[in-house]
Scaffold this active site. Structure first.
Site, PDB file in Angstrom:
ATOM      1  N   HIS A 179       1.106   5.246   0.752  1.00 51.51           N
ATOM      2  CA  HIS A 179       0.743   6.165   1.799  1.00 51.51           C
ATOM      3  C   HIS A 179       0.607   7.474   0.989  1.00 51.51           C
ATOM      4  O   HIS A 179       1.926   7.846   0.552  1.00 51.51           O
ATOM      5  CB  HIS A 179       1.345   6.324   3.087  1.00 51.51           C
TER       6      HIS A 179
ATOM      7  N   HIS B 272       0.882  -1.254   0.109  1.00 50.08           N
ATOM      8  CA  HIS B 272       0.073   0.297  -0.017  1.00 50.08           C
ATOM      9  C   HIS B 272       0.911   1.241  -0.084  1.00 50.08           C
ATOM     10  O   HIS B 272       1.966   1.386   0.749  1.00 50.08           O
ATOM     11  CB  HIS B 272      -0.754   0.068   1.101  1.00 50.08           C
TER      12      HIS B 272
HETATM   13  P1  5GP Z   1       1.411   0.278   7.429  1.00 49.07           P
HETATM   14  O1  5GP Z   1       1.903   0.476   8.684  1.00 49.07           O
HETATM   15  O2  5GP Z   1       1.187  -1.180   7.155  1.00 49.07           O
HETATM   16  O3  5GP Z   1       2.272   0.921   6.311  1.00 49.07           O
HETATM   17  O4  5GP Z   1       0.065   0.872   7.453  1.00 49.07           O
HETATM   18  C1  5GP Z   1      -1.147   0.280   7.376  1.00 49.07           C
HETATM   19  C2  5GP Z   1      -2.098   1.568   7.465  1.00 49.07           C
HETATM   20  O5  5GP Z   1      -3.103   0.999   7.240  1.00 49.07           O
HETATM   21  C3  5GP Z   1      -2.246   2.555   8.707  1.00 49.07           C
HETATM   22  O6  5GP Z   1      -2.074   3.842   8.447  1.00 49.07           O
HETATM   23  C4  5GP Z   1      -3.487   2.165   9.105  1.00 49.07           C
HETATM   24  O7  5GP Z   1      -4.138   3.438   9.721  1.00 49.07           O
HETATM   25  C5  5GP Z   1      -4.266   1.909   7.922  1.00 49.07           C
HETATM   26  N1  5GP Z   1      -5.699   0.936   8.277  1.00 49.07           N
HETATM   27  C6  5GP Z   1      -5.429  -0.145   9.111  1.00 49.07           C
HETATM   28  N2  5GP Z   1      -6.540  -0.851   8.906  1.00 49.07           N
HETATM   29  C7  5GP Z   1      -7.657  -0.047   8.247  1.00 49.07           C
HETATM   30  C8  5GP Z   1      -8.695  -0.139   7.707  1.00 49.07           C
HETATM   31  O8  5GP Z   1      -9.611  -1.281   8.098  1.00 49.07           O
HETATM   32  N3  5GP Z   1      -9.323   0.802   7.167  1.00 49.07           N
HETATM   33  C9  5GP Z   1      -8.630   1.628   6.714  1.00 49.07           C
HETATM   34  N4  5GP Z   1      -9.121   2.432   5.682  1.00 49.07           N
HETATM   35  N5  5GP Z   1      -7.209   1.657   6.949  1.00 49.07           N
HETATM   36  C10 5GP Z   1      -6.660   0.925   7.717  1.00 49.07           C
END
Ligand code: 5GP
Length: 140
Positions: free
Chosen positions: A102, A100
């Site tokens: 950001h 993903h």
């Molecule tokens: P990572 O730390 O893996 O790069 O980021 C994961 C992101 O996914 C985090 O910013 C978190 O807020 C977001 N996130 C986690 N669960 C959900 C969800 O159920 N819905 C949405 N829209 N975002 C999520």
């Protein structure tokens, strides 16, 4: 393909998300815990864990979606700039094993920093080490 994650459930419509863009291969929606207004996640619909796992065409589709969305997000929240980043692997902070991107809107004086702040102390590398690293990446 990675294990099933919450993002697969969003793609399948099993849990809700504030979708902002969709193509045949990608989906973008607002982050549930935004770092700034307009913080958006852009994902491939198919769940690959790491950037290196993405087929090249899907990688291109993903960046095309980022390219399309970035100015729209910036305008929507009247931001001054955007930080774009991927936590690619757990040691980099990746919590959800589904690639993903950001897209984080940035504002003058928001108290955040540049992407240079993400690593620990910068290493002091000798010229020879830099030459070796560059050669390894080039695969000489
Ligand atoms: P990572 O730390 O893996 O790069 O980021 C994961 C992101 O996914 C985090 O910013 C978190 O807020 C977001 N996130 C986690 N669960 C959900 C969800 O159920 N819905 C949405 N829209 N975002 C999520």
């Amino acid at each position: 393909m990675s294990e099933e994650t919450i993002f697969d459930k969003i793609v399948a419509g099993e849990i809700p998300a504030r979708t902002v863009h969709e193509t045949d291969t990608t989906l973008a929606f607002l982050d549930a815990n935004p770092l700034a207004p307009g913080h958006t996640l852009v994902i491939p619909k198919e769940g690959y864990e790491r950037v290196r796992d993405l087929p090249a065409s899907l990688s291109a589709d993903l960046f095309a979606a980022v390219h399309e969305l970035t100015p729209r997000i910036e305008a929507a929240v009247d931001a001054d700039a955007i930080t774009i980043g991927i936590n690619d692997g757990p040691a980099a902070g990746q919590e959800i094993p589904h690639v993903h991107v950001h897209i984080v809107p940035r504002f003058e004086g928001d108290g955040g920093g540049p992407i240079h702040g993400v690593a620990g102390s910068p290493p002091d590398l000798a010229d020879e080490e830099l030459d070796d690293i560059a050669a390894s990446i080039r695969d000489d």
